[in-house]
Design an enzyme around this catalytic site. Structure first.
Site, PDB file in Angstrom:
ATOM      1  N   CYS A  16      -1.736   9.139   2.265  1.00 51.57           N
ATOM      2  CA  CYS A  16      -1.600   8.510   0.943  1.00 51.57           C
ATOM      3  C   CYS A  16      -2.799   8.814   0.048  1.00 51.57           C
ATOM      4  CB  CYS A  16      -1.398   7.005   1.083  1.00 51.57           C
ATOM      5  SG  CYS A  16      -2.655   6.180   2.076  1.00 51.57           S
ATOM      6  N   GLU A  70       0.870  -1.173   0.000  1.00 52.30           N
ATOM      7  CA  GLU A  70       0.000   0.000   0.000  1.00 52.30           C
ATOM      8  C   GLU A  70       0.904   1.219   0.000  1.00 52.30           C
ATOM      9  OE1 GLU A  70      -2.956   1.305  -1.021  1.00 52.30           O
ATOM     10  OE2 GLU A  70      -3.660  -0.492   0.005  1.00 52.30           O
TER      11      GLU A  70
END
Length: 399
Positions: free
Chosen positions: A186, A152
């Site tokens: 993110c 991720e």
């Protein structure tokens, strides 16, 4: 953490396998799911607890043990969180249930500790959250030993503001997604495509919001923007702003503030950069509060620009036109793992698997069917008859 634990408790009753049709008479075929083994978790500084809990809760209910290597920048939250888990395990044992010794372990240290975790053949799955640079090293090393990984990584996330968009709604969505957590998320909004028919109505309001937002101690009510993590992050931000100027961009904000808080307190004014096109630093992710704003006129061409960067974690569109919304969600639309309509790209709910970053070919944590990454599947065939159909006509001397 509480949300994912609630989700995992329910999930533990839903680790379903399928019954599969078979052409053989008196046979039944099915799939079963088993624990994968040791799960290694590498988490980043920006969400030092949430990312661990997404992985840990699922790994545990799937029957795995866990090894956690937190960011060297956030060891204290890891120690505190692990103490909570140890206390919960102790209460579980005191209630008369069994828990294996060493079910969860904490690995405090720097790069060498992470490398040892990644290279250890006993670690069946490595779930790593961080930069794309980190992911490029972790992925091949885990694959070289035929391990499994969930990566991720970063996201150069974008939003498209269409002519029919509710600009009040869009303004709030953009501001929170682009400036929240000082751009160190993110799913932070970093690229904004605004239709030229509404650009002059939206851009000045955004610039005003950027100039008035409250910066300071994030523990205080009303503060949206806390500090950057360190001097390196501040330097990267300034380098990107310089590059934007060199590519024709007009920068609003971006300077350092609250320097009286200390030499190591890198508070900054978020930067809104009006860019002539998607070029230079716009094509790369800078982990800081920088929003690049660009005009567009052709929707299809903008979809191509939206997908033109290698990163692809989250995305959004603001529109009241059904055709634009559906096109954005279609196969030819956003190529990101998260695609939203009339809500910013920032954040995700536990029930939906988080991520799907395109540069790594996947990487989905938390909800939906992401539990399958923490388990191994076996196909079972049960013969409840007296013959072996596949061996008919074959004779053996069994005396």
């Amino acid at each position: 953490m509480i949300d994912i634990c609630d989700f995992a408790v329910g999930l533990s009753r839903q680790l379903y396998g399928l019954t599969i049709a078979t052409e053989r008479g008196d046979h039944r075929m099915m799939e079963t799911w088993h624990p994968l083994g040791v799960t290694g978790i590498i988490s980043a500084f920006n969400f030092p607890v949430a990312v661990w809990s997404w992985n840990a809760a699922l790994a545990l209910v799937c029957g795995n043990s866990i090894l956690w290597k937190p960011s060297e920048k956030t060891p204290l939250t890891a120690i505190a969180t692990h103490a909570i888990l140890d206390r919960a395990i102790a209460r579980y044992v005191e209630a008369g249930y069994a828990a294996p010794e060493g079910l969860s372990q904490l690995l405090i240290g720097g790069r060498a500790i992470g490398e040892a975790l990644v290279d250890n053949k006993k670690v069946a799955l490595v779930s790593a959250t961080g930069s794309t640079a980190m992911g490029r090293q972790v992925g091949p090393r885990v694959a070289a030993r035929f391990g499994r990984s969930i990566l991720e990584l970063g996201g150069n996330n974008a939003a498209i503001i269409c002519p029919s968009a509710d600009l009040d709604l869009a303004l709030r969505g953009i501001a929170f997604a682009a400036m929240g957590t000082a751009g160190q998320r993110c799913t932070t909004l970093r690229r904004l495509f605004v239709h030229d028919s509404v650009y002059d109505a939206l851009a000045p309001r955004l610039i005003k919001a950027y100039g008035s937002v409250q910066i300071g101690n994030p523990l205080e009510t009303g503060t949206l923007i806390g500090p950057l993590i360190d001097a390196r992050a501040y330097q990267a931000m300034q380098s990107s702003l310089d590059a934007a100027k060199a590519n024709g961009g007009t920068v609003h904000g971006g300077g350092r503030v609250l320097e009286a808080e200390g030499d190591n307190a890198y508070y900054v004014r978020p930067a809104l950069v009006e860019m002539p096109s998607q070029c230079g630093p716009v094509e790369h992710e800078t982990f800081a509060p920088i929003l690049y704003v660009m005009k567009y006129s052709d929707f299809d061409a903008t979809l191509e620009l939206h997908n033109a960067v290698p990163q692809g974690l989250s995305s959004s569109i603001f529109t009241n036109d059904l055709r634009e919304a559906e096109a954005f969600l279609s196969a030819r639309g956003s190529d990101c793992g998260i695609a939203n309509v009339n809500i910013g790209p920032s954040g995700a709910e536990i029930g939906g698997a988080f991520g799907g970053e395109k540069e790594t070919g996947g990487g989905r944590e938390s909800g939906s069917d992401s539990w399958k990454a923490y388990m191994r599947r076996a196909t079972n065939t049960i013969n409840y008859g007296r013959t072996l159909p596949l061996a008919q006509g074959v004779k053996f001397d069994v005396e």
